[in-house]
Design a protein around this motif. Structure first.
Motif, PDB file in Angstrom:
ATOM      1  N   VAL A  17       5.947   0.959 -31.934  1.00 22.99           N
ATOM      2  CA  VAL A  17       6.412   1.551 -30.675  1.00 22.99           C
ATOM      3  C   VAL A  17       7.758   0.987 -30.234  1.00 22.99           C
ATOM      4  O   VAL A  17       8.434   1.591 -29.399  1.00 22.99           O
ATOM      5  CB  VAL A  17       5.371   1.397 -29.547  1.00 22.99           C
ATOM      6  CG1 VAL A  17       4.105   2.151 -29.895  1.00 22.99           C
ATOM      7  CG2 VAL A  17       5.072  -0.077 -29.282  1.00 22.99           C
ATOM      8  N   SER A  18       8.179  -0.125 -30.788  1.00 22.41           N
ATOM      9  CA  SER A  18       9.477  -0.701 -30.435  1.00 22.41           C
ATOM     10  C   SER A  18      10.648   0.091 -31.019  1.00 22.41           C
ATOM     11  O   SER A  18      11.783  -0.108 -30.613  1.00 22.41           O
ATOM     12  CB  SER A  18       9.555  -2.158 -30.888  1.00 22.41           C
ATOM     13  OG  SER A  18       9.378  -2.246 -32.282  1.00 22.41           O
ATOM     14  N   VAL A  19      10.398   0.978 -31.959  1.00 30.38           N
ATOM     15  CA  VAL A  19      11.450   1.839 -32.493  1.00 30.38           C
ATOM     16  C   VAL A  19      11.611   2.996 -31.513  1.00 30.38           C
ATOM     17  O   VAL A  19      10.728   3.839 -31.388  1.00 30.38           O
ATOM     18  CB  VAL A  19      11.114   2.367 -33.911  1.00 30.38           C
ATOM     19  CG1 VAL A  19      12.188   3.340 -34.382  1.00 30.38           C
ATOM     20  CG2 VAL A  19      10.954   1.213 -34.885  1.00 30.38           C
ATOM     21  N   GLY A  20      12.746   3.003 -30.813  1.00 27.11           N
ATOM     22  CA  GLY A  20      12.975   4.042 -29.804  1.00 27.11           C
ATOM     23  C   GLY A  20      13.912   5.133 -30.273  1.00 27.11           C
ATOM     24  O   GLY A  20      13.844   6.268 -29.806  1.00 27.11           O
ATOM     25  N   VAL A  21      14.814   4.807 -31.203  1.00 27.11           N
ATOM     26  CA  VAL A  21      15.820   5.753 -31.679  1.00 27.11           C
ATOM     27  C   VAL A  21      16.025   5.511 -33.172  1.00 27.11           C
ATOM     28  O   VAL A  21      16.144   4.363 -33.604  1.00 27.11           O
ATOM     29  CB  VAL A  21      17.171   5.555 -30.946  1.00 27.11           C
ATOM     30  CG1 VAL A  21      18.247   6.467 -31.504  1.00 27.11           C
ATOM     31  CG2 VAL A  21      17.027   5.758 -29.447  1.00 27.11           C
TER      32      VAL A  21
END
Length: 187
Positions: A17-21
């Motif tokens: 979930v830390s991957v936002g883009v």
């Protein structure tokens, strides 16, 4: 090979979930067929924003999801665009701290400072006087370059060895709080 590696990267990281883009290309480094790769990546993961050509060589509305700008030497601005406008790189202020760098003989930064007070004041002006007014003009996000020093790039908020925080956390918190107050005013 590139497409295969991109597919494998998305598969390996999609649950984080830390991957936002997703960023396909940074600036012009090896960029090719970015519009088609953006479609491919969106088919692999339609839950995240894609910055397909971060900073340079924008392919235009309908081909990329963001208007992604890298701004160091020119005035910060928000161009008219149907997409979200993001300063995906800006700042890059440097302060070399002897004994905490990768290479004592090299120093790269877009603006150099010799004292913590001068660096903090420059960052305060950058964020609160130059960047903050852009929120009202439609700026959707910003990413300071960079969190930590990297080899000869001495423009991080933390030294290369992570031993020294160049900008006190409380000072960055004050700046961030001011930005958040402004952002909450947007309707």
């Amino acid at each position: 090979e590139f497409r295969k590696a991109m597919d494998e990267t998305v598969e390996a990281l999609r649950s984080f979930v830390s991957v936002g883009v997703w960023v396909i290309f940074n600036e012009g480094w090896g960029q090719f067929d970015s519009a088609r790769l953006t479609k491919r990546l969106a088919a692999l993961d339609d839950t995240r924003i894609i910055d397909s050509v971060s900073g340079w060589h924008d392919q235009g509305v309908g081909k990329t999801e963001l208007k992604s700008l890298h701004t160091y030497y020119t005035k910060l601005r928000v161009p008219k665009d149907a997409r979200a406008v993001v300063l995906s790189e800006f700042g890059g202020y440097s302060m070399k701290i002897a004994g905490h760098v990768f290479d004592e003989s090299r120093e790269f930064g877009y603006k150099k400072f010799r004292s913590q007070d001068d660096l903090v004041e420059a960052l305060r002006v950058l964020y609160l006087e130059k960047l903050l007014p852009l929120i009202e003009q439609g700026l959707c996000g910003c990413i300071y370059t960079q969190m930590s020093d990297v080899e000869e790039e001495i423009n991080g908020l933390v030294t290369y060895d992570r031993a020294v925080i160049k900008v006190p956390v409380g000072e960055m918190r004050k700046i961030n709080d001011a930005l958040m107050r402004e952002a909450k005013q947007i309707r």
